[in-house]
Design an enzyme around this catalytic site. Structure first.
Site, PDB file in Angstrom:
ATOM      1  N   HIS A  84     -28.712  57.431  41.928  1.00 28.56           N
ATOM      2  CA  HIS A  84     -30.119  56.866  42.226  1.00 28.56           C
ATOM      3  C   HIS A  84     -30.081  56.550  44.018  1.00 28.56           C
ATOM      4  O   HIS A  84     -28.958  56.424  44.489  1.00 28.56           O
ATOM      5  CB  HIS A  84     -30.158  55.308  41.515  1.00 28.56           C
ATOM      6  CG  HIS A  84     -30.521  55.639  40.208  1.00 28.56           C
ATOM      7  ND1 HIS A  84     -30.630  54.682  39.224  1.00 28.56           N
ATOM      8  CD2 HIS A  84     -30.810  56.820  39.549  1.00 28.56           C
ATOM      9  CE1 HIS A  84     -30.891  55.202  38.021  1.00 28.56           C
ATOM     10  NE2 HIS A  84     -30.968  56.547  38.351  1.00 28.56           N
ATOM     11  N   GLU A  86     -30.672  53.691  45.481  1.00 30.92           N
ATOM     12  CA  GLU A  86     -29.954  52.745  45.882  1.00 30.92           C
ATOM     13  C   GLU A  86     -28.254  52.977  46.120  1.00 30.92           C
ATOM     14  O   GLU A  86     -27.808  52.460  47.185  1.00 30.92           O
ATOM     15  CB  GLU A  86     -29.939  51.476  44.942  1.00 30.92           C
ATOM     16  CG  GLU A  86     -31.275  50.998  44.518  1.00 30.92           C
ATOM     17  CD  GLU A  86     -31.881  51.677  43.365  1.00 30.92           C
ATOM     18  OE1 GLU A  86     -31.618  52.900  43.247  1.00 30.92           O
ATOM     19  OE2 GLU A  86     -32.741  51.269  42.341  1.00 30.92           O
ATOM     20  N   CYS A 110     -32.064  49.568  38.539  1.00 26.97           N
ATOM     21  CA  CYS A 110     -31.422  49.534  37.243  1.00 26.97           C
ATOM     22  C   CYS A 110     -29.992  48.674  36.960  1.00 26.97           C
ATOM     23  O   CYS A 110     -29.554  48.210  38.178  1.00 26.97           O
ATOM     24  CB  CYS A 110     -31.182  50.811  36.637  1.00 26.97           C
ATOM     25  SG  CYS A 110     -29.722  51.687  37.504  1.00 26.97           S
ATOM     26  N   CYS A 113     -27.283  50.256  39.253  1.00 24.31           N
ATOM     27  CA  CYS A 113     -27.583  50.030  40.922  1.00 24.31           C
ATOM     28  C   CYS A 113     -27.493  48.318  41.156  1.00 24.31           C
ATOM     29  O   CYS A 113     -26.976  48.024  42.197  1.00 24.31           O
ATOM     30  CB  CYS A 113     -28.925  50.451  41.015  1.00 24.31           C
ATOM     31  SG  CYS A 113     -28.774  52.285  41.138  1.00 24.31           S
TER      32      CYS A 113
HETATM   33 ZN   LIG Z   1     -30.267  52.601  39.441  1.00 22.58          ZN
END
Ligand SMILES: [Zn+2]
Length: 207
Positions: A84, A86, A110, A113
């Site tokens: 991701h 992040e 999420c 993250c």
């Molecule tokens: Zn994430």
């Protein structure tokens, strides 16, 4: 006639708008056909210390990994493999650490993250959309961020000042019309209605 050349511009980008725009520009690097997310980490001096977007791990050929969202076998979807935005922004940091920094990111992070954000010592997350709010991942994420005392806030930014004139390609007035009470995040690439992906973003905001 008054000479105004000694006055500064008044319609410059504010810092948050600038950082979110950087996050969105970074997202345009993503090869994910269904979701392009960017993240930008900023320290207390308003200096950018990390940028990332969603993509496959370094050294893993992204032509050999799946990009689909659903398949009979979960191993044939992107989810077990993709990093991701992040994660990448934190890992790409150009400072010793990102303690006390703010992360600007398009989507609410999420739970995975959120763990990274907490462990990295970030103090705040600013996001534009929480469209997966009711999923277990986002519920767990809020739980963790709340317990860790990390601030998070949804914001919609006014970047319309980037475009003084309205033209059919960017649909600036259209967006303002639909969200009259709110500021609208707007950079050219996102609102270019000649592109399928950018249309996606247009819907994404209006949602
Ligand atoms: Zn994430």
């Amino acid at each position: 006639m008054t000479d105004i050349s000694f006055l500064k511009r008044e319609d410059y980008l504010e810092w948050p708008e600038y950082f979110m725009a950087v996050a969105f520009l970074s997202a345009q690097r993503s090869k994910d056909p269904s979701s392009q997310v960017g993240a930008c980490i900023v320290n207390q001096e308003n200096k950018i210390v990390g940028i990332g977007y969603n993509g496959m791990p370094n050294g893993c050929d992204d032509d050999l990994l799946p990009w689909s969202r659903s398949a009979d076998d979960p191993l044939d979807t992107k989810y077990p493999y993709v990093c991701h935005a992040e994660l990448n922004a934190i890992m790409n940091k150009n400072s010793a650490d990102v303690k006390g920094c703010i992360m600007y990111v398009a989507l609410f992070p999420c739970n995975e993250c959120a763990k990274l954000i907490i462990q990295a010592g970030l103090k705040e997350v600013v996001y534009l959309s929480d469209k997966y709010h009711d999923t277990p991942e986002m519920t767990a994420s809020r739980r963790l961020l709340n317990l860790a005392g990390i601030q998070y806030r949804e914001d919609i930014f006014l970047l319309g000042k980037l475009f003084d004139d309205v033209n059919s390609r960017y649909h600036v007035s259209h967006c303002f019309l639909l969200l009259p009470a709110k500021k609208v995040m707007l950079i050219g690439l996102l609102w270019d209605t000649h592109s399928i992906h950018n249309n996606y973003y247009l819907k994404y905001y209006i949602d």
